[in-house]
Design an enzyme around this catalytic site. Structure first.
Site, PDB file in Angstrom:
ATOM      1  N   HIS B  67      14.091  39.531  41.921  1.00  0.00           N
ATOM      2  CA  HIS B  67      14.632  40.655  41.151  1.00  0.00           C
ATOM      3  C   HIS B  67      15.697  41.405  41.954  1.00  0.00           C
ATOM      4  O   HIS B  67      16.738  41.808  41.423  1.00  0.00           O
ATOM      5  CB  HIS B  67      13.466  41.580  40.762  1.00  0.00           C
ATOM      6  N   GLU B  70      18.844  39.472  41.882  1.00  0.00           N
ATOM      7  CA  GLU B  70      19.500  39.650  40.578  1.00  0.00           C
ATOM      8  C   GLU B  70      20.393  40.913  40.617  1.00  0.00           C
ATOM      9  O   GLU B  70      21.549  40.886  40.194  1.00  0.00           O
ATOM     10  CB  GLU B  70      18.430  39.765  39.483  1.00  0.00           C
ATOM     11  N   HIS B  71      19.834  42.014  41.126  1.00  0.00           N
ATOM     12  CA  HIS B  71      20.635  43.249  41.225  1.00  0.00           C
ATOM     13  C   HIS B  71      21.888  43.032  42.078  1.00  0.00           C
ATOM     14  O   HIS B  71      22.971  43.485  41.738  1.00  0.00           O
ATOM     15  CB  HIS B  71      19.799  44.364  41.875  1.00  0.00           C
ATOM     16  N   GLU B 143      13.417  52.347  40.301  1.00  0.00           N
ATOM     17  CA  GLU B 143      12.967  51.495  39.188  1.00  0.00           C
ATOM     18  C   GLU B 143      11.458  51.245  39.302  1.00  0.00           C
ATOM     19  O   GLU B 143      10.717  51.318  38.330  1.00  0.00           O
ATOM     20  CB  GLU B 143      13.751  50.167  39.214  1.00  0.00           C
TER      21      GLU B 143
END
Lengths: 427, 427
Positions: B67, B70-71, B143
Site C-alpha cells: 500500500h 502504491e502511494h 490514513e
C-alpha cells in the site's frame, strides 16, 4: 442524446431518456416536500414503511421475492435532504430481458411493483399497519443513533448544523427521536396521502424504452387525484458572517476531524454558480487543488482535505482528518489557501485542470442514470435546470477574474473540531 | 489480438499477451462517454514473504508496504505529481491496494490515448527518495488513524485476525504506524522490482474505444521499454490450519450499536473456471439461505435484531477463502443463535428449490447490472484474470449450477468449527 423528453400531467413530470446503451432500465421517482420541523420525522419514515409491502406484496419477504423473480430487480427508498427541501426518493432498476432466458416483460412488472409500493400500501383502520410503523420506528431510532458511528459524516453534519442554526437547513434529514415516539399510524398515513397528492413529482426513466408508451404507463400508474402545491418558502442563500464560531465536540476518537464552514452567498440559480464551482474546484475538490497540495502533500497533515460547494444553501465547507495537535496549523493553511484565491494567486494551469476535471465529471454523469436524474432534480430545486452541455459551456466561460470576484464574497463562519477527551480545548 | 465474444451478453473482449508477458484486455462499450483503464499487478498486502528472483534466501517485508508503494508511485522523477499529468488531459486518476492486487487507474472522457500513455508510463517509472518516503509516513499515518476510528473496518479486520492464525490476510492492508516506520527507499525498490514486471500484471480498458488502435498503443508503448524476462516469483505463505485462530473477538469503541461480523473459513482452493463455480455455487446458496428474501433474514428483521445493512459476502483467492456475514444488531447473541440453528437446518434438509431458483436468477441479474458500469467491468475483469478466471463466464456458470451442487457446497462450507465471530461493542 443526453436530453430527457418531458411530459406533464397533474403536476407529475415524466422525464424519459430512451437509449440502448444500458443493459438495465432505471426508474427514479422523486416527490419534493418542504423541509420542516413538524413534518420531517414522518416524511423520512414513510419510505421505510412503504417498503414493508404493498397490497399486492404485503410483507417485506413477499416484496423481495417479487423483486428476485425479476432477476434481482433492485428497489430502494429513502429521504434526501436537498437544501431546504426533503425529497422522497424511490429508485428501481431492472435488467432488460433481451439478455436473459425469459419472455417476461420485466419493465412492466417492475413498474407494477413500484406503483404498488408507492400508491397502494397495506392499511388498517385508516392508517398504516401499526406493527409496520412500530418496527420501522425502531429501525429509524437506530439509524438516528448510528449517525455518530461514522465520524467523518458526523463532524460534517455537526458543523453545518451549528452554522445554519435557526434556519430550516439545520433540520436533520431523519428528523427527531421525540417526534418519532408520538406519531400514530393514522397520522403517518394522513401525512403520506398529503405527500402523495401535493408534492411536485418527477419520474425519470432511463433505458431501452418508448417514451410515449412509458409516459402513458406512468400516468396511468399514478392516476389519482392530485392537488400539487409547489409554493415553498424561498431559501435564504445570502448571509453575513459575524464573529467566527468555534465549536469543539469531544468523543473517544484517535483522529481529530476539522470542518470549516463558509458562506459563499452564491446560490444554485445564480449566474455566478459556474464561477463558484470553479473557485471551489481550485480550492479543494481535486488532487491538483490547493488544499490537497498544501494540507496533504506539502505539510503531510492529513490523508484527506477537501472542500464542497453546497449551492442549494449558498455555503461551502472544508473537511479533513488531522492530529489534534495540528488543528490550528491545518486551519491556518486552509485560510491561507482561500486568501491566495481571493488575492488572485491562481495559475492558468489551475484554471485549466479544474475546468477539465469538471468537464470529465459532467460527461461521466451521462453514463450514470442516477446522476442524470440527480442533476436534473438539483436544477428543479435550485430554480434553474441546466443540461450537461449548458453546464459545461458555462464553466468554459468562467474567467480568472470571475473566480477572484466570487471568492471575495466567501466568508468564514464556523470552525468545528471533533477531538478526544483529553487535552485542553482551545476554543 | 483475438476476440472473445459473449453472444448472450452482447459483449466482446479483445486480448493479446505482449512479448514482455503483459496481458492486455480491451472491452468496448459502445455509447459510453467514459473510458476506464486499470493497470494491475498481482501484488497485495498478503505478499509479505517471497524470494526475489536471483536470490536464494527469502525476503520478509514490513506490513503495509504494498500500500505504501502504491502511494509512492505517484511521484515522478521530473518532480511533477502524476495527478497533474492526468489533470492536463482531463483524466481522473486513482489507485487501491487489496489483499492480492494493487491497481492504478484512470477514467476520462477525452484524450484517451494520452491518459493511457500516462498510466502505462508512471507505473513503470518508479522514483523514490529517502526524503519523500519519510514524508509519506505522515500522510499514511493519518490514513491508518482514520481506519482506527472506523468501526466497520475494525470489526472486519478483527474477524480476519480471528479466522487466520498465520496467513498475512490477518493484517491491516495499510499496516500499522509502527510497521510502516521500517519502510525504506531500498525496500520499496525491492518490492517494485519483484512484483511490477509486466508478466505479473494486466492492463484492462473498458469504454467506447477502437480495440485495434488501443492495442497498438499499448503494444508500441511496451515494446519501447526494456524488460528482460523474469522467472516466476516464489511467494511464501505459512501453513494455515483449517480451524479458526480464535472463535471470538470483541472490541469496545465509541459506537451507538453493536457491530457484528462472523464468517466461515473455507479450505477450498480452486482455480480458473472451477474458482467461478465454487464462488457462485456458494453465493447462490448463501443468498438463498440468508439473502433479503430468505425466511431467516425476514425473521431476524421482523424481530428487530438486524437492519437492511445486514448482508453476506464470499471471498475466494489462491490461498484463502471465507464467507462473512454481518451488520448492526442490538442483540448480536440472538442473531448468532438463530443463524446457527437455521444453518444447521439447511445442512440437514437442504435449500428449497424455489429459493434456489430465485437466488440464482438474482445473481444473474446482479452480474448484468455491473455491465452498465465501465468501472465495475474493469475491476471485476482484472481481479478474475489474476485468478485465471473469465469474468464473463459467470452467467453461464450460474446457469449451469444445480440445487444439488448448492446443498453439497453448503454442507461442506458451513462447518461450526470453522466459524469465527467479531464484535465491536459500544463503550
Amino acid at each position: 442524446m443526453s436530453q430527457f423528453a418531458t411530459r406533464e400531467e397533474h403536476g407529475l413530470q415524466v422525464h424519459v431518456l430512451p437509449t440502448q446503451k444500458y443493459k438495465m432500465t432505471t426508474i427514479v421517482v422523486n416527490l419534493i416536500q418542504e423541509l420542516r420541523e413538524d413534518t420531517v420525522t414522518g416524511l423520512a419514515l414513510i419510505p421505510y414503511v412503504l417498503l414493508r409491502g404493498s397490497a399486492q406484496c404485503p410483507t417485506p419477504e413477499k416484496l423481495n421475492l417479487a423483486l428476485d423473480d425479476l432477476y434481482g430487480a433492485s428497489l430502494h427508498g429513502l429521504s434526501i435532504k436537498k437544501g431546504e427541501r426533503l425529497v422522497i426518493d424511490f429508485t428501481m432498476s431492472v435488467p432488460n430481458e433481451k439478455f436473459l432466458a425469459t419472455e417476461v416483460n420485466l419493465f412492466e412488472k417492475a413498474l407494477e411493483i413500484l406503483s404498488g409500493v408507492l400508491t397502494n400500501p397495506v392499511t388498517e383502520n385508516g392508517g398504516f399497519l401499526p406493527a409496520y410503523v412500530d418496527a420501522e420506528k425502531e429501525q429509524q431510532k437506530k439509524r438516528m443513533a448510528a449517525i455518530i458511528d461514522d465520524k467523518t459524516s458526523y463532524a460534517r453534519e455537526r458543523c453545518l448544523e451549528e452554522m445554519t442554526k435557526g434556519e430550516p437547513f439545520a433540520i436533520p434529514r431523519l428528523g427527531y427521536e421525540q417526534e418519532l415516539e408520538t406519531i400514530t399510524p393514522q397520522e403517518l398515513y394522513a401525512l403520506y396521502q398529503q405527500m402523495l397528492s401535493s408534492s411536485p413529482a418527477h419520474v425519470y426513466v432511463i433505458g431501452d424504452v418508448d417514451p410515449d408508451q412509458v409516459s402513458q404507463q406512468i400516468f396511468k400508474a399514478f392516476s389519482f387525484e392530485r392537488n400539487v402545491r409547489g409554493d415553498f418558502p424561498p431559501v435564504n442563500v445570502t448571509h453575513q458572517a459575524g464573529e467566527v464560531k468555534t465549536i469543539v465536540d469531544r468523543m473517544d476518537v484517535n483522529q481529530g476531524k476539522l470542518n470549516i464552514g463558509f458562506w459563499t452567498n452564491v446560490g444554485y440559480d445564480s449566474d455566478d454558480y459556474a464561477a463558484m464551482m470553479m473557485c471551489n474546484g481550485i480550492f479543494g475538490v481535486f488532487p491538483h487543488s490547493k488544499l490537497f497540495l498544501n494540507v496533504r502533500e506539502k505539510h503531510s497533515l492529513a490523508y484527506y482535505a477537501s472542500s464542497r460547494n453546497e449551492a442549494l444553501k449558498g455555503l461551502l465547507y472544508v473537511q479533513s482528518g488531522v492530529e489534534f495537535a495540528n488543528f490550528e496549523k491545518a486551519l491556518e493553511i486552509t485560510k491561507e489557501q482561500l486568501k491566495e484565491i481571493q488575492q488572485g494567486n491562481i495559475t492558468d494551469q489551475e484554471m485549466e485542470f479544474t475546468l477539465k476535471g469538471y468537464v470529465n465529471s459532467y460527461k461521466t454523469s451521462l453514463d450514470q442514470p442516477g446522476s442524470l436524474a440527480d442533476i436534473h432534480l438539483n436544477g428543479v430545486i435550485g430554480g434553474r435546470v441546466r443540461t450537461t452541455e449548458e453546464m459545461i459551456e458555462q464553466l468554459q466561460n468562467v474567467t480568472k477574474d470571475d473566480v477572484v470576484r466570487v471568492s471575495q464574497g466567501i466568508q468564514l463562519d464556523t470552525v468545528y473540531m471533533l477531538r478526544d477527551q483529553e487535552g485542553e480545548s482551545h476554543a | 489480438m483475438r476476440e472473445l465474444r459473449n453472444e448472450q451478453l452482447e459483449i466482446s473482449v479483445f486480448h493479446e499477451q505482449l512479448a514482455n508477458g503483459l496481458n492486455v484486455y480491451v472491452i468496448p462499450r459502445v455509447g459510453f462517454q467514459q473510458t476506464y483503464a486499470m493497470f494491475t499487478t498481482r501484488y497485495g498486502s498478503v505478499d509479505r514473504e517471497f524470494i526475489v528472483p536471483g536470490d536464494s534466501e527469502p525476503t520478509v517485508v514490513p506490513d503495509g508496504i504494498a500500500h505504501f508503494l502504491e502511494h509512492k508511485m505517484f511521484e515522478q522523477e521530473n518532480g511533477e505529481d502524476v495527478f497533474n499529468t492526468f489533470a492536463r488531459y482531463g483524466g481522473s486518476a486513482n489507485a487501491f491496494t487489496s489483499f492480492g492486487m494493487t491497481s492504478y487507474l484512470f477514467s476520462c472522457t477525452d484524450n484517451v490515448m494520452e491518459n493511457t500513455e500516462t498510466l502505462l508510463n508512471f507505473v513503470q517509472e518508479p522514483y523514490f527518495t529517502e526524503q519523500t518516503v519519510e514524508k509519506e509516513k505522515g500522510i499514511i499515518g493519518q490514513e491508518i488513524r482514520m481506519y482506527d476510528d472506523d468501526a466497520g473496518w475494525r470489526v472486519y479486520f478483527n474477524l480476519l485476525a480471528s479466522m487466520y492464525e498465520l496467513h498475512p490476510i490477518n493484517i491491516d492492508i495499510a499496516g500499522t504506524v509502527e510497521s510502516i516506520s521500517h519502510i525504506t527507499k531500498d525496500l520499496l525498490y525491492t518490492c517494485y522490482n519483484t512484483f511490477y514486471h509486466p508478466s505479473n500484471m494486466n492492463f484492462v480498458v473498458v469504454g467506447d474505444v477502437d480495440p485495434e488502435q488501443m492495442m497498438k498503443l499499448v503494444r508500441d508503448n511496451q515494446a519501447a521499454k526494456d524488460f528482460s524476462r523474469q522467472p516466476d516469483i516464489q511467494r511464501i505463505f505459512p501453513e494455515e490450519k483449517q480451524e479458526v485462530a480464535q472463535p471470538r473477538h470483541e472490541q469496545r469503541m465509541a459506537v451507538s450499536i453493536p457491530k457484528l461480523q462472523f464468517g466461515y473459513k473455507d479450505p477450498s482452493r480452486p482455480t480458473g473456471r472451477e474458482l467461478l463455480v465454487n464462488e457462485y455455487v456458494t453465493a447462490v446458496g448463501l443468498e438463498a439461505i440468508i439473502g433479503k428474501s430468505s425466511p431467516l433474514f425476514n425473521s431476524l428483521y421482523e424481530a428487530g435484531i438486524i437492519d437492511k445493512s445486514f448482508g453476506w459476502s464470499y471471498d475466494v483467492a489462491e490461498n484463502f477463502a471465507h464467507s462473512i456475514f454481518g451488520g448492526d444488531s442490538k442483540d448480536p447473541e440472538r442473531v448468532l443463535q438463530e443463524v446457527e440453528r437455521a444453518f444447521a437446518d439447511v445442512c440437514k434438509n437442504g435449500v428449497p428449490e424455489a429459493d434456489f431458483n430465485r437466488s440464482r436468477a438474482k445473481m444473474i441479474g446482479r452480474v448484468i447490472a455491473e455491465l452498465d458500469s465501465p468501472r465495475a467491468i474493469a475491476r471485476s475483469y482484472a481481479a478474475y484474470q489474476l485468478k485465471d478466471a473469465d469474468y464473463f463466464d459467470i452467467v453461464s456458470v450460474l446457469e449451469g449450477i444445480t440445487l444439488e451442487d448448492v446443498n453439497l457446497r453448503l454442507r461442506e462450507h458451513l462447518v461450526p468449527e470453522h466459524r469465527a465471530v467479531s464484535l465491536v461493542l459500544p463503550k
